[in-house]
Scaffold this active site. Structure first.
Site, short mmCIF file in Angstrom:
data_model
loop_
_atom_site.label_atom_id
_atom_site.label_comp_id
_atom_site.label_asym_id
_atom_site.label_seq_id
_atom_site.Cartn_x
_atom_site.Cartn_y
_atom_site.Cartn_z
N ASP A 30 1.10 -1.16 0.07
CA ASP A 30 -0.30 -0.09 -0.10
C ASP A 30 0.73 0.90 0.10
OD1 ASP A 30 -1.43 2.51 0.84
OD2 ASP A 30 -3.40 0.63 1.41
N ILE A 31 0.67 2.47 0.02
CA ILE A 31 1.45 3.11 -0.70
C ILE A 31 1.51 4.44 0.45
CG2 ILE A 31 1.29 3.40 -3.37
CD1 ILE A 31 -0.33 6.01 -3.79
N ASN A 87 -12.66 -3.93 3.22
CA ASN A 87 -13.66 -1.96 3.60
C ASN A 87 -15.01 -2.16 2.17
OD1 ASN A 87 -12.74 -1.52 5.08
ND2 ASN A 87 -10.66 -0.14 4.13
N GLY A 93 -15.55 2.64 4.14
CA GLY A 93 -13.73 2.55 3.81
C GLY A 93 -13.60 2.24 2.79
N HIS A 100 -10.83 -5.39 -2.84
CA HIS A 100 -9.50 -5.72 -2.05
C HIS A 100 -9.25 -5.91 -1.06
CE1 HIS A 100 -10.04 -1.68 -1.53
NE2 HIS A 100 -8.91 -1.38 -0.67
N HIS A 102 -6.52 -6.16 2.85
CA HIS A 102 -5.99 -5.76 3.28
C HIS A 102 -5.65 -6.24 4.51
CE1 HIS A 102 -6.94 -1.24 2.38
NE2 HIS A 102 -8.42 -2.00 1.92
#
Length: 114
Positions: A30-31, A87, A93, A100, A102
């Site tokens: 994740d960026i 999410n 969120g 996807h 997390h």
């Protein structure tokens, strides 16, 4: 979906620091990480939200969980613990409308999702 950020990353049309790839899914860092380890696990198939998944997607959804397990073991956080989050929609969120997971870890995680 030509304009979907995660489709573009999965198709290598945009950069992403990949940690896993197979024919069904990709995983990349994740960026904007929320934990020392924050990896996004993304199906190559475009599903905007988890609500768009159907019974026909059951194998894909199971595969995403197994990919998360594999990555957690490979990067050394499986035994210490980690969190998986999906999410859904704006109040849930979700910022990118491509399903996807997390994968979060690398430190003790508290519970304050809201």
């Amino acid at each position: 979906m030509d304009t979907c950020l995660f489709c573009q990353i999965a198709n290598q049309e945009r950069p992403g620091k990949m940690v896993y790839e197979d024919e069904q899914a990709v995983a990349f860092e994740d960026i904007n990480p929320k934990a020392p380890i924050h990896i996004l696990i993304v199906p190559r198939q475009h599903l905007a939200t988890i609500l768009d998944a159907t019974q026909a997607d059951d194998r894909l959804l199971g595969h995403l969980l197994l990919v998360a397990n594999r990555i957690a073991k490979q990067i050394g956080i499986a035994e210490r613990g980690f969190r998986l989050v999906i999410n859904c929609n704006s109040e849930g969120g979700q910022a990118v409308y491509h399903l996807h997971l997390h994968l979060l870890g690398g430190r003790p995680l508290s519970w304050h999702p809201a």
